[in-house]
Design an enzyme around this catalytic site. Structure first.
Site, mmCIF file in Angstrom:
data_model
loop_
_atom_site.group_PDB
_atom_site.id
_atom_site.type_symbol
_atom_site.label_atom_id
_atom_site.label_comp_id
_atom_site.label_asym_id
_atom_site.label_seq_id
_atom_site.Cartn_x
_atom_site.Cartn_y
_atom_site.Cartn_z
ATOM 1 N N GLN A 90 0.841 -1.207 0.000
ATOM 2 C CA GLN A 90 0.000 0.000 0.000
ATOM 3 C C GLN A 90 0.875 1.255 0.000
ATOM 4 O O GLN A 90 0.586 2.246 -0.686
ATOM 5 C CB GLN A 90 -0.905 -0.009 1.240
ATOM 6 N N ASP A 93 -6.534 6.157 8.522
ATOM 7 C CA ASP A 93 -6.983 4.789 8.211
ATOM 8 C C ASP A 93 -8.135 4.491 9.166
ATOM 9 O O ASP A 93 -8.365 5.229 10.139
ATOM 10 C CB ASP A 93 -5.805 3.804 8.407
HETATM 11 N N1 NVA Z 1 -5.716 -1.142 9.010
HETATM 12 C C1 NVA Z 1 -6.639 -1.754 8.083
HETATM 13 C C2 NVA Z 1 -6.125 -1.620 6.685
HETATM 14 C C3 NVA Z 1 -7.068 -2.148 5.629
HETATM 15 C C4 NVA Z 1 -6.481 -2.086 4.250
HETATM 16 C C5 NVA Z 1 -6.844 -3.210 8.462
HETATM 17 O O1 NVA Z 1 -5.856 -3.879 8.809
HETATM 18 O O2 NVA Z 1 -7.974 -3.675 8.420
HETATM 19 N N1 CP Z 2 -6.200 -0.927 1.018
HETATM 20 C C1 CP Z 2 -6.404 -2.263 0.894
HETATM 21 O O1 CP Z 2 -5.498 -3.063 1.088
HETATM 22 O O2 CP Z 2 -7.657 -2.613 0.516
HETATM 23 P P1 CP Z 2 -8.270 -4.087 0.525
HETATM 24 O O3 CP Z 2 -8.406 -4.512 1.968
HETATM 25 O O4 CP Z 2 -9.595 -3.951 -0.154
HETATM 26 O O5 CP Z 2 -7.351 -5.010 -0.204
#
Ligand code: NVA
Ligand code: CP
Length: 309
Positions: A132, A223
């Protein structure tokens, strides 16, 4: 052979090399030129958690490179029924050319990689989300913000924050992190990032005051407050994160040319206001698209490194 497990393992020169390749591959893709950089190669994609962007970008990416992706949900493979991760790695890596994994534990990912005969890519763990950050950095470069870069991260001290820490440390830019008390970044990761920062000149600060972090920032990012696996804590977290929503009042403290980034999925009226999200949505969705281009570059780079050996 190299893996892509955390940006802690990647120098500034290597990150620049991969991003430069991503810029070239993106340009080619936009011109409908699909060079077969990885003909007939197979990418195994193991998912133990949900995904929209990671799955679609890796699967499309490997196809555009001339190869094929295998979607392997951990519920459907024997890993989900208790087959050891070491055996899963030793079997799959004898059949495919590269493996991407999204799972809970960074330690398990590292164990998997230690047994693998082929490069392993981290598609998100509890600790890091490095692919990411490559897309995010590509987006920053496209907005010509890489010089005198001042990033403000406001929100939970989670896998995204840790990845920002490593990117800032390696690239030597300024990162200000604002988290509520009790939701700070992992101490060991912070310490490791600070050790790298000493060499690269990165300026990394932490606070529990979002305004202090955002003041003059050229990139503002956040986030979700509730990462995958933390659903039971949702109500408590929403209370504890009061005052941490990135909204227009907060954005007004940033540099007037500041962009807003979000890895997505975004939860409106929690970590970001609807107004701020929509105002910056073009950049945020370009950031999401950049997952495709950045990850194609990561795969090509890893594949080349493997051939060099
Ligand atoms: N911090 C979030 C990121 C999702 C792409 C998670 O781990 O769910
Ligand atoms: N940002 C991200 O990794 O999105 P997904 O959880 O949809 O893959």
């Amino acid at each position: 052979m190299r893996h892509f497990l955390t940006l802690k393992d990647y120098s500034k020169e290597e990150i620049v090399e991969i991003i430069t390749l991503a810029i070239q591959i993106k340009k080619e893709t936009k011109e409908n030129i699909f060079k077969k950089y990885m003909p007939n190669k197979t990418l195994g994609m193991i998912f133990a958690k949900s995904s929209t962007r990671t799955r679609v970008s890796f699967e499309t990416g490997i196809y555009q490179l001339g190869g094929i992706g295998l979607f392997l949900s951990s519920n459907d493979i024997q890993l989900g029924r208790g087959e050891p991760i070491s055996d899963t790695s030793r079997v799959i890596s004898r059949m495919v050319d590269m493996i991407m994994i999204r799972n809970d534990s960074q330690e398990e990912l590292e164990e998997f990689a230690s047994y693998s005969k082929v490069p392993v890519i981290n598609g998100l763990t509890d600790k890091y989300h490095p692919v990411q950050l490559m897309a995010d950095y590509l987006t920053i470069i496209e907005h010509d913000l890489q010089n005198n870069l001042r990033v403000a991260y406001v929100g939970d001290g989670n896998n995204m924050t840790h990845s920002w820490l490593m990117l800032a440390a390696q690239m030597g830019f300024e990162l200000r992190i604002a988290t509520p008390k009790g939701y700070e970044v992992d101490k060991d990761i912070y310490f490791e990032a600070m050790q790298i920062a000493k060499k690269t000149g990165a300026i990394i600060t932490t606070t529990d005051d979002p305004k202090e972090a955002i003041e003059g920032a050229t990139v503002v990012t956040t986030d979700t407050w509730v990462s995958m696996g933390q659903e039971d804590e949702k109500e408590k977290r929403i209370k504890d994160f009061k005052g941490f929503m990135v909204d227009e009042a907060m954005m007004s403290l940033a540099d007037p040319k500041a962009i807003f980034l979000h890895c997505l999925p975004a939860y409106r009226e929690y970590e970001v206001s609807t107004e701020t999200f929509e105002k910056h949505s073009e950049v945020v969705f370009s950031e999401a698209e950049n997952r495709l281009h950045a990850q194609k570059a990561i795969m090509v780079w890893l594949d080349k490194k493997r051939d060099e050996k």
